[in-house]
Design an enzyme around this catalytic site. Structure first.
Site, PDB file in Angstrom:
ATOM      1  N   THR A 164       0.840  -1.203   0.000  1.00 24.64           N
ATOM      2  CA  THR A 164       0.000   0.000   0.000  1.00 24.64           C
ATOM      3  C   THR A 164       0.874   1.252   0.000  1.00 24.64           C
ATOM      4  O   THR A 164       1.866   1.314   0.741  1.00 24.64           O
ATOM      5  CB  THR A 164      -0.917  -0.001   1.247  1.00 24.64           C
ATOM      6  N   ILE A 346     -30.645  -3.986   1.574  1.00 25.71           N
ATOM      7  CA  ILE A 346     -31.637  -2.941   1.871  1.00 25.71           C
ATOM      8  C   ILE A 346     -31.799  -1.997   0.675  1.00 25.71           C
ATOM      9  O   ILE A 346     -32.895  -1.533   0.376  1.00 25.71           O
ATOM     10  CB  ILE A 346     -31.232  -2.179   3.161  1.00 25.71           C
ATOM     11  N   GLU A 372      -3.374  -7.206   6.628  1.00 28.71           N
ATOM     12  CA  GLU A 372      -2.778  -7.145   7.985  1.00 28.71           C
ATOM     13  C   GLU A 372      -3.096  -8.393   8.798  1.00 28.71           C
ATOM     14  O   GLU A 372      -3.352  -8.312  10.001  1.00 28.71           O
ATOM     15  CB  GLU A 372      -3.217  -5.877   8.714  1.00 28.71           C
ATOM     16  N   SER A 375      -8.307 -13.468   8.740  1.00 34.30           N
ATOM     17  CA  SER A 375      -9.093 -13.836   9.933  1.00 34.30           C
ATOM     18  C   SER A 375      -8.576 -15.143  10.539  1.00 34.30           C
ATOM     19  O   SER A 375      -8.615 -15.319  11.764  1.00 34.30           O
ATOM     20  CB  SER A 375     -10.570 -13.968   9.566  1.00 34.30           C
TER      21      SER A 375
HETATM   22  C1  LIG Z   1      -5.060  -4.328  -0.944  1.00 31.18           C
HETATM   23  C2  LIG Z   1      -3.964  -4.949  -0.148  1.00 31.18           C
HETATM   24  C3  LIG Z   1      -3.083  -4.129   0.558  1.00 31.18           C
HETATM   25  C4  LIG Z   1      -2.010  -4.700   1.263  1.00 31.18           C
HETATM   26  N1  LIG Z   1      -1.071  -3.872   1.850  1.00 31.18           N
HETATM   27  C5  LIG Z   1       0.076  -4.432   2.344  1.00 31.18           C
HETATM   28  C6  LIG Z   1       1.171  -3.612   2.777  1.00 31.18           C
HETATM   29  O1  LIG Z   1       1.107  -2.366   2.750  1.00 31.18           O
HETATM   30  N2  LIG Z   1       2.315  -4.217   3.210  1.00 31.18           N
HETATM   31  C7  LIG Z   1       2.435  -5.582   3.264  1.00 31.18           C
HETATM   32  O2  LIG Z   1       3.497  -6.063   3.651  1.00 31.18           O
HETATM   33  N3  LIG Z   1       1.407  -6.387   2.885  1.00 31.18           N
HETATM   34  C8  LIG Z   1       0.240  -5.846   2.410  1.00 31.18           C
HETATM   35  N4  LIG Z   1      -0.796  -6.648   1.994  1.00 31.18           N
HETATM   36  C9  LIG Z   1      -0.634  -8.096   2.063  1.00 31.18           C
HETATM   37  C10 LIG Z   1      -1.574  -8.766   3.063  1.00 31.18           C
HETATM   38  O3  LIG Z   1      -1.157  -8.510   4.370  1.00 31.18           O
HETATM   39  C11 LIG Z   1      -1.598 -10.268   2.705  1.00 31.18           C
HETATM   40  O4  LIG Z   1      -2.357 -10.403   1.512  1.00 31.18           O
HETATM   41  C12 LIG Z   1      -2.182 -11.112   3.801  1.00 31.18           C
HETATM   42  O5  LIG Z   1      -1.338 -11.118   4.926  1.00 31.18           O
HETATM   43  C13 LIG Z   1      -2.389 -12.566   3.351  1.00 31.18           C
HETATM   44  O6  LIG Z   1      -1.261 -13.063   2.710  1.00 31.18           O
HETATM   45  P1  LIG Z   1      -1.436 -13.799   1.280  1.00 31.18           P
HETATM   46  O7  LIG Z   1      -2.273 -12.927   0.447  1.00 31.18           O
HETATM   47  O8  LIG Z   1      -0.107 -14.160   0.773  1.00 31.18           O
HETATM   48  O9  LIG Z   1      -2.271 -15.116   1.604  1.00 31.18           O
HETATM   49  P2  LIG Z   1      -1.636 -16.531   2.049  1.00 31.18           P
HETATM   50  O10 LIG Z   1      -0.670 -16.326   3.140  1.00 31.18           O
HETATM   51  O11 LIG Z   1      -1.181 -17.241   0.827  1.00 31.18           O
HETATM   52  O12 LIG Z   1      -2.919 -17.262   2.637  1.00 31.18           O
HETATM   53  C14 LIG Z   1      -3.867 -17.929   1.787  1.00 31.18           C
HETATM   54  C15 LIG Z   1      -4.967 -18.539   2.666  1.00 31.18           C
HETATM   55  O13 LIG Z   1      -4.397 -19.514   3.554  1.00 31.18           O
HETATM   56  C16 LIG Z   1      -4.785 -19.216   4.900  1.00 31.18           C
HETATM   57  N5  LIG Z   1      -3.693 -19.616   5.799  1.00 31.18           N
HETATM   58  C17 LIG Z   1      -2.372 -19.307   5.669  1.00 31.18           C
HETATM   59  N6  LIG Z   1      -1.678 -19.840   6.696  1.00 31.18           N
HETATM   60  C18 LIG Z   1      -2.579 -20.478   7.484  1.00 31.18           C
HETATM   61  C19 LIG Z   1      -2.478 -21.239   8.698  1.00 31.18           C
HETATM   62  N7  LIG Z   1      -1.305 -21.430   9.305  1.00 31.18           N
HETATM   63  N8  LIG Z   1      -3.620 -21.759   9.218  1.00 31.18           N
HETATM   64  C20 LIG Z   1      -4.821 -21.563   8.609  1.00 31.18           C
HETATM   65  N9  LIG Z   1      -4.973 -20.873   7.446  1.00 31.18           N
HETATM   66  C21 LIG Z   1      -3.864 -20.322   6.909  1.00 31.18           C
HETATM   67  C22 LIG Z   1      -4.990 -17.695   4.901  1.00 31.18           C
HETATM   68  O14 LIG Z   1      -5.794 -17.299   6.003  1.00 31.18           O
HETATM   69  C23 LIG Z   1      -5.658 -17.483   3.548  1.00 31.18           C
HETATM   70  O15 LIG Z   1      -7.033 -17.797   3.659  1.00 31.18           O
HETATM   71  C24 LIG Z   1      -1.883  -6.095   1.330  1.00 31.18           C
HETATM   72  C25 LIG Z   1      -2.811  -6.918   0.647  1.00 31.18           C
HETATM   73  C26 LIG Z   1      -3.816  -6.353  -0.091  1.00 31.18           C
HETATM   74  C27 LIG Z   1      -4.733  -7.265  -0.881  1.00 31.18           C
END
Ligand SMILES: Cc1cc2nc3c(=O)[nH]c(=O)nc-3n(C[C@H](O)[C@H](O)[C@H](O)COP(=O)(O)OP(=O)(O)OC[C@H]3O[C@@H](n4cnc5c(N)ncnc54)[C@H](O)[C@@H]3O)c2cc1C
Length: 392
Positions: A164, A346, A372, A375
């Site tokens: 971001t 709504i 961040e 869930s």
């Molecule tokens: C619009 C946007 C803005 C963002 N801004 C920033 C930023 O400024 N800086 C930054 O560093 N990041 C940023 N992010 C990244 C964001 O924090 C990550 O997308 C998020 O942490 C999830 O990581 P991932 O997308 O790689 O999903 P993954 O880590 O690949 O996870 C995929 C799925 O697996 C699940 N999962 C993973 N591990 C486990 C576990 N151990 N147990 C159960 N379920 C699990 C997750 O919950 C998810 O449902 C941003 C993302 C978006 C989309």
């Protein structure tokens, strides 16, 4: 009908005044313009400039660095009020301050603070936070980006995803998490290094096209033999992992506040709509089914607001707040999702149009359960805080 003063009794006069000022600003300076910017996926430079004039980007930092001398609660109140109207603007503030500037303030040397903080606190420049990588964000320890010492410089190689404020015209620095050594006692040796925009070898990709937050700036950043002076390291070498986790704990309170703002915005829009829309000769607000939806939306929002107030109060008084921040993020992002779905219902067909604010709220809500820390990750943090063992 208004729910504007939710939980005011818990705020000092100063905090309540700040909240009222940002509420007016959002209504007068954001609401009329953001729909078009959002549709065109344009970063809201004009709005950000006005937010800078209001001092929002320096809110929680000391006046000696150009800040407002307030606290994290103040920042979160501003974020919540902005998100009642628009989440792109709210996340631009939350990420710039909570994720971008905070690591420099929290871990930087006095010289680094004097060097980087004043223009960031004034909002003339934005800072970004580069932790997530294309291979995954949930496992924050699995950083693959490296930084190797070469004489008086760090040489950085790797890619960051979803950053971001990563490439706006006013982004001045990105704090990057990079591996700087072999693991010690199975702990990754990750360090936080500040990379100024424009450094050779540092490239920001073009903006992602996103489902929501369409007026915010999110990009992939790549580093190819990118060299920065050795004194761009924040804090101690190898301490970056715990620094980033701590910054994320604080950031989660701001995302919870943002979520509550969106949930509140859904109520604001619906209260106005149900008192003007007529179906079968009745204002739809007379139908008890919709009254109950609104009552549930209000109860959900109020409860979620109390979770982030509690986490912010704990942070402000030096008490542990990791679990409470995770609870706030989990509860508030769920409230935002449910309220956005109900608000769209709504509004009927009009809720499915991009031009109505609730259409935007619907698109903006989903990321709150992902960014961040998803869930699932919030539940893992809460379980660990309850003393439950790590498991798959
Ligand atoms: C619009 C946007 C803005 C963002 N801004 C920033 C930023 O400024 N800086 C930054 O560093 N990041 C940023 N992010 C990244 C964001 O924090 C990550 O997308 C998020 O942490 C999830 O990581 P991932 O997308 O790689 O999903 P993954 O880590 O690949 O996870 C995929 C799925 O697996 C699940 N999962 C993973 N591990 C486990 C576990 N151990 N147990 C159960 N379920 C699990 C997750 O919950 C998810 O449902 C941003 C993302 C978006 C989309």
């Amino acid at each position: 009908m208004s729910t504007r003063n939710g939980a005011s009794v818990l705020l000092s006069d100063e905090h309540a005044q700040l909240r009222a000022n940002v509420e007016s600003f959002a209504r007068e300076e954001v609401a009329p313009f953001i729909g078009d910017l959002y549709a065109r996926e344009e970063f809201p430079y004009g709005i950000v400039a006005k937010m800078s004039e209001m001092g929002l980007f320096g809110l929680p930092f000391p006046e000696e660095y150009g800040g407002g001398g307030k606290d994290h609660l103040a920042l979160c109140l501003a974020v919540e009020e902005l998100a009642r109207v628009d989440s792109s603007v709210a996340i631009t503030l939350a990420a710039a301050v909570g994720l971008g500037t905070t690591p420099i303030y929290r871990y930087g040397s006095e010289e680094q603070k004097q060097r980087w903080l004043p223009p960031l606190c004034r909002g003339e420049q934005l800072a970004a936070f580069g932790l997530t990588e294309p291979s995954g964000g949930s496992d924050a320890a699995a950083v693959a980006t490296t930084a190797r010492r070469d004489g008086g410089e760090w040489v950085i190689n790797g890619t960051k995803a979803f950053i971001t404020n990563g490439g706006t015209q006013i982004t001045s620095v990105v704090t990057v998490a990079a591996v700087t050594g072999k693991p010690v006692n199975e702990r990754p040796q990750i360090s936080a290094i500040v990379v100024p925009a424009g450094t050779p070898g540092f490239t920001a990709s073009k903006k992602y096209s996103k489902v929501g937050w369409s007026a915010s700036d999110t990009r992939e950043l790549s580093f190819s033999d990118c060299r920065v002076p050795a004194d761009h390291l924040l804090g101690e070498e190898g301490r970056g992992y715990s620094q980033f986790l701590s910054v994320l704990d604080e950031g989660r309170i701001a995302v919870a506040a943002l979520s509550v703002g969106l949930a509140q915005g859904c109520i604001d829009e619906c209260l106005s709509y149900v008192s003007r829309r007529e179906v079968s000769g009745h204002k739809i607000g007379e139908y008890q089914a919709l009254q109950f939806k609104l009552a549930d939306m209000e109860a959900r929002t109020h409860a979620a607001r109390l979770t982030w107030y509690d986490a912010a109060a704990r942070l402000g008084t030096g008490k542990p707040f990791k679990k409470e921040a995770a609870i706030a993020k989990l509860i508030a992002s769920d409230a935002a999702m449910v309220n956005a779905r109900e608000a769209t219902q709504i509004f009927g067909g009009y809720g499915f149009l991009n031009e109505t604010p609730v259409g935007r709220f619907y698109r903006d809500a989903k990321i709150l359960e992902i960014g961040e820390g998803t869930s699932e990750i919030q539940r893992m943090i809460i379980a660990r805080q309850l003393g439950l063992p790590a498991h798959l």
